[in-house]
Motif scaffolding. Structure first.
Motif, PDB file in Angstrom:
ATOM      1  N   GLY A 228       0.816  -1.216   0.000  1.00  0.00           N
ATOM      2  CA  GLY A 228       0.000   0.000   0.000  1.00  0.00           C
ATOM      3  C   GLY A 228       0.846   1.261   0.000  1.00  0.00           C
ATOM      4  N   ALA A 229       1.936   1.243   0.757  1.00  0.00           N
ATOM      5  CA  ALA A 229       2.821   2.406   0.788  1.00  0.00           C
ATOM      6  C   ALA A 229       3.456   2.644  -0.579  1.00  0.00           C
ATOM      7  CB  ALA A 229       3.907   2.213   1.852  1.00  0.00           C
ATOM      8  N   LEU A 230       3.886   1.567  -1.223  1.00  0.00           N
ATOM      9  CA  LEU A 230       4.444   1.713  -2.571  1.00  0.00           C
ATOM     10  C   LEU A 230       3.387   2.240  -3.535  1.00  0.00           C
ATOM     11  CD1 LEU A 230       6.622  -1.507  -2.871  1.00  0.00           C
ATOM     12  CD2 LEU A 230       7.436   0.849  -2.779  1.00  0.00           C
ATOM     13  N   ALA A 231       2.175   1.725  -3.404  1.00  0.00           N
ATOM     14  CA  ALA A 231       1.086   2.202  -4.270  1.00  0.00           C
ATOM     15  C   ALA A 231       0.821   3.689  -4.057  1.00  0.00           C
ATOM     16  CB  ALA A 231      -0.182   1.390  -4.008  1.00  0.00           C
ATOM     17  N   ALA A 232       0.879   4.139  -2.808  1.00  0.00           N
ATOM     18  CA  ALA A 232       0.678   5.567  -2.521  1.00  0.00           C
ATOM     19  C   ALA A 232       1.763   6.405  -3.183  1.00  0.00           C
ATOM     20  CB  ALA A 232       0.664   5.808  -1.016  1.00  0.00           C
ATOM     21  N   HIS A 233       2.991   5.924  -3.158  1.00  0.00           N
ATOM     22  CA  HIS A 233       4.094   6.649  -3.802  1.00  0.00           C
ATOM     23  C   HIS A 233       3.891   6.714  -5.315  1.00  0.00           C
ATOM     24  CE1 HIS A 233       7.319   7.429  -0.752  1.00  0.00           C
ATOM     25  NE2 HIS A 233       6.497   6.684  -0.046  1.00  0.00           N
ATOM     26  N   VAL A 234       3.520   5.580  -5.900  1.00  0.00           N
ATOM     27  CA  VAL A 234       3.322   5.534  -7.354  1.00  0.00           C
ATOM     28  C   VAL A 234       2.144   6.424  -7.759  1.00  0.00           C
ATOM     29  CG1 VAL A 234       2.669   4.031  -9.285  1.00  0.00           C
ATOM     30  CG2 VAL A 234       4.397   3.275  -7.628  1.00  0.00           C
ATOM     31  N   ARG A 235       1.039   6.314  -7.009  1.00  0.00           N
ATOM     32  CA  ARG A 235      -0.138   7.127  -7.314  1.00  0.00           C
ATOM     33  C   ARG A 235       0.190   8.614  -7.278  1.00  0.00           C
ATOM     34  NH1 ARG A 235      -3.805   7.573  -2.599  1.00  0.00           N
ATOM     35  NH2 ARG A 235      -2.175   9.032  -2.263  1.00  0.00           N
ATOM     36  N   ALA A 236       1.016   9.016  -6.307  1.00  0.00           N
ATOM     37  CA  ALA A 236       1.373  10.428  -6.167  1.00  0.00           C
ATOM     38  C   ALA A 236       2.533  10.828  -7.077  1.00  0.00           C
ATOM     39  CB  ALA A 236       1.735  10.720  -4.713  1.00  0.00           C
ATOM     40  N   GLY A 237       3.158   9.858  -7.724  1.00  0.00           N
ATOM     41  CA  GLY A 237       4.295  10.160  -8.587  1.00  0.00           C
ATOM     42  C   GLY A 237       5.534  10.558  -7.810  1.00  0.00           C
ATOM     43  N   VAL A 238       5.668  10.062  -6.593  1.00  0.00           N
ATOM     44  CA  VAL A 238       6.815  10.380  -5.743  1.00  0.00           C
ATOM     45  C   VAL A 238       7.757   9.178  -5.765  1.00  0.00           C
ATOM     46  CG1 VAL A 238       7.577  10.963  -3.405  1.00  0.00           C
ATOM     47  CG2 VAL A 238       5.427  11.889  -4.281  1.00  0.00           C
ATOM     48  N   TYR A 239       8.838   9.308  -6.540  1.00  0.00           N
ATOM     49  CA  TYR A 239       9.755   8.185  -6.728  1.00  0.00           C
ATOM     50  C   TYR A 239      11.108   8.401  -6.070  1.00  0.00           C
ATOM     51  CZ  TYR A 239       6.229   7.031 -10.157  1.00  0.00           C
ATOM     52  OH  TYR A 239       5.032   6.760 -10.762  1.00  0.00           O
ATOM     53  N   ARG A 240      11.394   9.608  -5.618  1.00  0.00           N
ATOM     54  CA  ARG A 240      12.727   9.899  -5.099  1.00  0.00           C
ATOM     55  C   ARG A 240      13.054   9.111  -3.834  1.00  0.00           C
ATOM     56  NH1 ARG A 240      12.492  12.905  -0.772  1.00  0.00           N
ATOM     57  NH2 ARG A 240      10.622  14.083  -0.338  1.00  0.00           N
ATOM     58  N   ASN A 241      12.042   8.738  -3.068  1.00  0.00           N
ATOM     59  CA  ASN A 241      12.288   7.982  -1.837  1.00  0.00           C
ATOM     60  C   ASN A 241      11.486   6.680  -1.790  1.00  0.00           C
ATOM     61  OD1 ASN A 241       9.774   9.092  -1.451  1.00  0.00           O
ATOM     62  ND2 ASN A 241      10.216   9.986   0.534  1.00  0.00           N
TER      63      ASN A 241
END
Length: 116
Positions: A82-95
């Protein structure tokens, strides 16, 4: 549990306990990351509690409660997916490697517990 399993599990326990405390304390980096990926601040106590519960379940696995450990590791795997999905959904890849590392630890624990 073999030495490698203990080391991986203890590492997962410490990592999840530390980040759970950071979530519950509202650490600055947690607040910034949550805002960046679109997680409401009001969710942080629940998310921290879930991570702490996962760490506690892994402690119980080390003490011989392997079914609880499997449940805890499964919960952590799902949590960090879920945390990875939240990052992908938001387009936040730096971390994104951070939740990825937590996912890898949880998956390793799950694999270790399932092969016992």
């Amino acid at each position: 549990m073999h030495t490698v399993g203990v080391v991986v599990t203890v590492t997962a326990i410490i990592a999840n306990a530390v980040i759970a405390v950071a979530d519950l304390a509202g650490a600055r980096f947690v607040l910034a990351n949550a805002a960046e990926v679109g997680v409401p601040r009001s969710w942080l106590p629940l998310l921290g509690t879930l991570k702490a519960a996962g760490a506690a379940g892994l402690v119980l696995a080390l003490l011989g409660a392997s079914l609880i450990g499997v449940a805890a590791a499964t919960g952590l795997v799902l949590f960090f997916i879920g945390a990875l999905a939240a990052h992908v959904r938001a387009g936040v890849y730096r971390n994104i490697a951070i939740p990825g590392a937590f996912l890898a630890l949880a998956a390793a624990c799950l694999g270790i517990l399932l092969t016992q």
